[in-house]
Design a protein around this motif. Sequence first.
Motif, PDB file in Angstrom:
ATOM      1  N   GLN A   1      -8.465   4.014 -24.161  1.00 47.38           N
ATOM      2  CA  GLN A   1      -7.126   3.551 -24.523  1.00 47.38           C
ATOM      3  C   GLN A   1      -7.203   2.210 -25.245  1.00 47.38           C
ATOM      4  OE1 GLN A   1      -5.743   3.720 -20.455  1.00 47.38           O
ATOM      5  NE2 GLN A   1      -4.074   5.106 -21.068  1.00 47.38           N
ATOM      6  N   LEU A   2      -8.095   1.347 -24.773  1.00 45.74           N
ATOM      7  CA  LEU A   2      -8.243   0.036 -25.388  1.00 45.74           C
ATOM      8  C   LEU A   2      -8.678   0.166 -26.843  1.00 45.74           C
ATOM      9  CD1 LEU A   2      -8.166  -3.023 -25.108  1.00 45.74           C
ATOM     10  CD2 LEU A   2     -10.508  -2.919 -24.250  1.00 45.74           C
ATOM     11  N   LYS A   3      -9.594   1.069 -27.108  1.00 48.24           N
ATOM     12  CA  LYS A   3     -10.046   1.303 -28.489  1.00 48.24           C
ATOM     13  C   LYS A   3      -8.874   1.762 -29.362  1.00 48.24           C
ATOM     14  CE  LYS A   3     -13.578   3.813 -31.120  1.00 48.24           C
ATOM     15  NZ  LYS A   3     -12.902   4.669 -32.046  1.00 48.24           N
ATOM     16  N   GLN A   4      -8.089   2.717 -28.865  1.00 46.29           N
ATOM     17  CA  GLN A   4      -6.934   3.202 -29.626  1.00 46.29           C
ATOM     18  C   GLN A   4      -5.902   2.087 -29.800  1.00 46.29           C
ATOM     19  OE1 GLN A   4      -6.246   6.629 -26.946  1.00 46.29           O
ATOM     20  NE2 GLN A   4      -6.131   7.833 -28.831  1.00 46.29           N
ATOM     21  N   TYR A   5      -5.693   1.307 -28.764  1.00 49.51           N
ATOM     22  CA  TYR A   5      -4.740   0.194 -28.819  1.00 49.51           C
ATOM     23  C   TYR A   5      -5.151  -0.803 -29.899  1.00 49.51           C
ATOM     24  CZ  TYR A   5      -2.403  -4.126 -27.451  1.00 49.51           C
ATOM     25  OH  TYR A   5      -1.674  -5.283 -27.455  1.00 49.51           O
ATOM     26  N   LEU A   6      -6.426  -1.158 -29.922  1.00 51.41           N
ATOM     27  CA  LEU A   6      -6.904  -2.125 -30.915  1.00 51.41           C
ATOM     28  C   LEU A   6      -6.757  -1.587 -32.337  1.00 51.41           C
ATOM     29  CD1 LEU A   6     -10.005  -3.552 -29.035  1.00 51.41           C
ATOM     30  CD2 LEU A   6      -7.762  -4.631 -29.359  1.00 51.41           C
ATOM     31  N   GLU A   7      -6.947  -0.287 -32.513  1.00 51.88           N
ATOM     32  CA  GLU A   7      -6.728   0.323 -33.829  1.00 51.88           C
ATOM     33  C   GLU A   7      -5.253   0.225 -34.223  1.00 51.88           C
ATOM     34  OE1 GLU A   7      -8.310   4.286 -33.391  1.00 51.88           O
ATOM     35  OE2 GLU A   7     -10.387   3.574 -33.431  1.00 51.88           O
ATOM     36  N   LEU A   8      -4.358   0.464 -33.255  1.00 52.00           N
ATOM     37  CA  LEU A   8      -2.922   0.324 -33.524  1.00 52.00           C
ATOM     38  C   LEU A   8      -2.580  -1.108 -33.918  1.00 52.00           C
ATOM     39  CD1 LEU A   8      -1.272   2.371 -30.617  1.00 52.00           C
ATOM     40  CD2 LEU A   8      -1.306   2.972 -33.047  1.00 52.00           C
ATOM     41  N   ILE A   9      -3.141  -2.063 -33.189  1.00 54.43           N
ATOM     42  CA  ILE A   9      -2.879  -3.479 -33.464  1.00 54.43           C
ATOM     43  C   ILE A   9      -3.322  -3.847 -34.879  1.00 54.43           C
ATOM     44  CG2 ILE A   9      -3.607  -5.844 -32.844  1.00 54.43           C
ATOM     45  CD1 ILE A   9      -1.572  -4.724 -30.925  1.00 54.43           C
ATOM     46  N   ASP A  10      -4.521  -3.399 -35.251  1.00 59.32           N
ATOM     47  CA  ASP A  10      -5.031  -3.712 -36.586  1.00 59.32           C
ATOM     48  C   ASP A  10      -4.122  -3.148 -37.674  1.00 59.32           C
ATOM     49  OD1 ASP A  10      -7.184  -5.079 -35.525  1.00 59.32           O
ATOM     50  OD2 ASP A  10      -8.601  -3.423 -35.781  1.00 59.32           O
TER      51      ASP A  10
ATOM     52  N   LEU B   1      11.848  -2.379 -37.165  1.00 61.62           N
ATOM     53  CA  LEU B   1      11.580  -0.957 -36.921  1.00 61.62           C
ATOM     54  C   LEU B   1      10.079  -0.695 -36.774  1.00 61.62           C
ATOM     55  CD1 LEU B   1      14.197   0.725 -39.277  1.00 61.62           C
ATOM     56  CD2 LEU B   1      14.116   0.835 -36.777  1.00 61.62           C
ATOM     57  N   LEU B   2       9.270  -1.418 -37.535  1.00 63.90           N
ATOM     58  CA  LEU B   2       7.821  -1.309 -37.375  1.00 63.90           C
ATOM     59  C   LEU B   2       7.406  -1.723 -35.967  1.00 63.90           C
ATOM     60  CD1 LEU B   2       6.472  -2.748 -40.730  1.00 63.90           C
ATOM     61  CD2 LEU B   2       5.982  -0.491 -39.816  1.00 63.90           C
ATOM     62  N   HIS B   3       7.945  -2.838 -35.489  1.00 60.97           N
ATOM     63  CA  HIS B   3       7.638  -3.301 -34.130  1.00 60.97           C
ATOM     64  C   HIS B   3       8.058  -2.250 -33.100  1.00 60.97           C
ATOM     65  CE1 HIS B   3       6.417  -7.122 -35.619  1.00 60.97           C
ATOM     66  NE2 HIS B   3       7.606  -7.687 -35.680  1.00 60.97           N
ATOM     67  N   PHE B   4       9.260  -1.741 -33.254  1.00 65.41           N
ATOM     68  CA  PHE B   4       9.774  -0.743 -32.312  1.00 65.41           C
ATOM     69  C   PHE B   4       8.868   0.486 -32.278  1.00 65.41           C
ATOM     70  CE2 PHE B   4      12.398   2.915 -31.187  1.00 65.41           C
ATOM     71  CZ  PHE B   4      12.966   2.487 -29.998  1.00 65.41           C
ATOM     72  N   ASN B   5       8.536   0.995 -33.453  1.00 62.66           N
ATOM     73  CA  ASN B   5       7.666   2.174 -33.528  1.00 62.66           C
ATOM     74  C   ASN B   5       6.256   1.873 -33.029  1.00 62.66           C
ATOM     75  OD1 ASN B   5       9.597   4.014 -34.464  1.00 62.66           O
ATOM     76  ND2 ASN B   5       9.367   3.246 -36.543  1.00 62.66           N
ATOM     77  N   HIS B   6       5.809   0.653 -33.229  1.00 62.64           N
ATOM     78  CA  HIS B   6       4.512   0.226 -32.718  1.00 62.64           C
ATOM     79  C   HIS B   6       4.490   0.335 -31.193  1.00 62.64           C
ATOM     80  CE1 HIS B   6       0.820  -2.073 -32.390  1.00 62.64           C
ATOM     81  NE2 HIS B   6       1.431  -3.005 -31.674  1.00 62.64           N
ATOM     82  N   PHE B   7       5.539  -0.116 -30.551  1.00 60.59           N
ATOM     83  CA  PHE B   7       5.598  -0.029 -29.096  1.00 60.59           C
ATOM     84  C   PHE B   7       5.743   1.419 -28.625  1.00 60.59           C
ATOM     85  CE2 PHE B   7       6.434  -4.588 -29.453  1.00 60.59           C
ATOM     86  CZ  PHE B   7       5.466  -5.042 -28.573  1.00 60.59           C
ATOM     87  N   LYS B   8       6.415   2.244 -29.415  1.00 58.82           N
ATOM     88  CA  LYS B   8       6.451   3.674 -29.088  1.00 58.82           C
ATOM     89  C   LYS B   8       5.043   4.261 -29.137  1.00 58.82           C
ATOM     90  CE  LYS B   8       9.134   6.187 -31.488  1.00 58.82           C
ATOM     91  NZ  LYS B   8      10.046   6.855 -32.395  1.00 58.82           N
TER      92      LYS B   8
END
Length: 108
Positions: free
Chosen positions: A13-22, A71-78
């Motif tokens: 999950q951490l790997k996927q999370y970091l990819e999302l953050i980038d 909206l980007l932030h909102f979708n990011h949290f989704k």
Amino acid sequence: MVIIERLGFDDGQLKQYLELIDAHGVVTKEKDAKIAQIKAELYQLLAGNLMYKKADSLTSEIGKIQKEIELLHFNHFKDIKSLCNEKQLIEFEKLAKDLATVFGKTTE
């Protein structure tokens, strides 16, 4: 770090999370740069004859981009929510209630 700590992501999950953050960071930085460019143009209007119509147009464009950012932030949290398992979803719901406080005051 707040999200990682509160949700307790495993390594996958951490790997996927970091990819999302980038990915999120790249897009938001582009939009922030566009806002800065438009603001520079807006305040340049003060140096010459004030062009109220142009100022209105520029501020409308800033508002449009700011809406896109939110909206980007909102979708990011989704997207982050979709990484959670059942136990983490309970923590995510608690985190969601705190998002405006935790993340609402950032200025990058």
